[in-house]
Design a protein around this motif. Structure first.
Motif, short mmCIF file in Angstrom:
data_model
loop_
_atom_site.label_atom_id
_atom_site.label_comp_id
_atom_site.label_asym_id
_atom_site.label_seq_id
_atom_site.Cartn_x
_atom_site.Cartn_y
_atom_site.Cartn_z
N GLU A 27 0.81 -1.20 0.00
CA GLU A 27 0.00 0.00 0.00
C GLU A 27 0.85 1.26 0.00
N HIS A 28 2.13 1.10 -0.29
CA HIS A 28 3.02 2.25 -0.32
C HIS A 28 2.70 3.11 -1.53
N LYS A 29 2.68 4.38 -1.30
CA LYS A 29 2.46 5.32 -2.40
C LYS A 29 3.79 5.59 -3.09
N VAL A 30 3.68 6.01 -4.32
CA VAL A 30 4.86 6.39 -5.10
C VAL A 30 4.82 7.90 -5.25
N ALA A 31 5.96 8.53 -5.02
CA ALA A 31 6.07 9.98 -5.19
C ALA A 31 7.14 10.28 -6.23
N VAL A 32 7.03 11.44 -6.82
CA VAL A 32 8.02 11.86 -7.80
C VAL A 32 8.58 13.22 -7.43
N VAL A 33 9.80 13.46 -7.86
CA VAL A 33 10.46 14.75 -7.68
C VAL A 33 10.95 15.19 -9.05
N ASP A 34 10.62 16.40 -9.42
CA ASP A 34 11.02 16.98 -10.70
C ASP A 34 12.38 17.66 -10.51
N TYR A 35 13.44 16.96 -10.86
CA TYR A 35 14.80 17.46 -10.66
C TYR A 35 15.04 18.73 -11.46
N GLN A 36 14.46 18.80 -12.66
CA GLN A 36 14.66 19.98 -13.50
C GLN A 36 14.08 21.22 -12.83
N LYS A 37 12.90 21.07 -12.25
CA LYS A 37 12.26 22.19 -11.56
C LYS A 37 13.11 22.62 -10.36
N LEU A 38 13.65 21.65 -9.63
CA LEU A 38 14.50 21.99 -8.49
C LEU A 38 15.73 22.76 -8.95
N GLU A 39 16.35 22.31 -10.03
CA GLU A 39 17.54 22.98 -10.55
C GLU A 39 17.22 24.40 -11.03
N ASP A 40 16.02 24.57 -11.58
CA ASP A 40 15.62 25.88 -12.10
C ASP A 40 15.23 26.86 -11.00
N GLN A 41 14.67 26.37 -9.88
CA GLN A 41 14.07 27.26 -8.90
C GLN A 41 14.77 27.34 -7.55
N SER A 42 15.63 26.40 -7.23
CA SER A 42 16.27 26.41 -5.91
C SER A 42 17.51 27.31 -5.89
N PRO A 43 17.50 28.33 -5.03
CA PRO A 43 18.69 29.18 -4.91
C PRO A 43 19.92 28.40 -4.44
N LYS A 44 19.73 27.43 -3.56
CA LYS A 44 20.88 26.65 -3.08
C LYS A 44 21.48 25.81 -4.20
N ILE A 45 20.64 25.20 -5.01
CA ILE A 45 21.14 24.39 -6.12
C ILE A 45 21.78 25.30 -7.17
N GLU A 112 7.19 11.54 6.31
CA GLU A 112 6.06 12.29 6.85
C GLU A 112 4.75 11.88 6.20
N LYS A 113 4.78 11.58 4.90
CA LYS A 113 3.56 11.28 4.14
C LYS A 113 3.33 9.78 3.94
N ASN A 114 4.15 8.96 4.58
CA ASN A 114 4.04 7.51 4.45
C ASN A 114 4.12 7.07 2.99
N ILE A 115 5.12 7.59 2.30
CA ILE A 115 5.36 7.25 0.90
C ILE A 115 6.50 6.24 0.85
N GLY A 116 6.28 5.17 0.10
CA GLY A 116 7.27 4.09 0.06
C GLY A 116 8.41 4.32 -0.91
N ILE A 117 8.12 4.95 -2.04
CA ILE A 117 9.13 5.10 -3.09
C ILE A 117 9.10 6.53 -3.61
N VAL A 118 10.28 7.12 -3.78
CA VAL A 118 10.39 8.44 -4.40
C VAL A 118 11.30 8.28 -5.61
N MET A 119 10.79 8.72 -6.76
CA MET A 119 11.54 8.55 -8.00
C MET A 119 11.64 9.88 -8.74
N ASN A 120 12.55 9.91 -9.70
CA ASN A 120 12.68 11.07 -10.58
C ASN A 120 11.43 11.15 -11.45
N LYS A 121 10.86 12.32 -11.58
CA LYS A 121 9.60 12.50 -12.32
C LYS A 121 9.69 11.97 -13.75
#
Length: 152
Positions: A27-45, A112-121
């Protein structure tokens, strides 16, 4: 079919069966992270990427000065190879720094969100929870603002 082919097919079948069994009932949810968006918008990155650009300029300037010194072709070739290796090592270390930062923050959010897997979008066509904005907020320190805007 020979025995080797049968063994390979049996092994592949067992691996596929194990993958299906371990995936069933999860019942684990899958989450995605948009690396391109992070690179475009994160001041630290962006700051880390600027470090890479600055290092590139420094190495190029150093090589330009070395070429003006009248070094032999062999000596200049050694300088170029050394500079390329230095550049590659620096870039790899900075890429690992960015990756580590993203993974650690995505891991916190997944927990925090009880997500089992996080993948690149880019790896997931559809059907996953997008936590990019929350990761971005955590990387750049505004975790509470993103959490309140993402809560349902």
């Amino acid at each position: 079919m020979n025995k080797a082919s049968l063994k390979k097919l049996a092994c592949i079948g067992m691996i596929a069966f194990a993958a299906v069994i371990t995936g069933c009932g999860s019942e684990h949810k899958v989450a995605v992270v948009d690396y391109q968006k992070l690179e475009d918008q994160s001041p630290k990155i962006k700051a880390i990427q600027q470090e890479i650009t600055d290092k590139d300029k420094e190495i190029s300037n150093r090589l330009a000065e070395d070429s003006k010194k009248g070094l032999s072709d062999e000596e200049m070739q050694k300088k170029v190879q050394s500079a390329q290796q230095e550049r590659m090592i620096f870039i790899q270390s900075k890429q690992k720094q960015i990756e580590s930062m993203i993974q650690s923050q995505a891991g916190i959010i997944a927990k925090e969100k009880n997500i089992g897997i996080v993948m690149n979008k880019m790896s997931v066509p559809a059907g996953a929870v997008d936590i990019t904005d929350e990761v971005l907020a955590k990387i750049d320190g505004g975790a509470s603002k993103a959490a309140s805007s993402q809560s349902k």
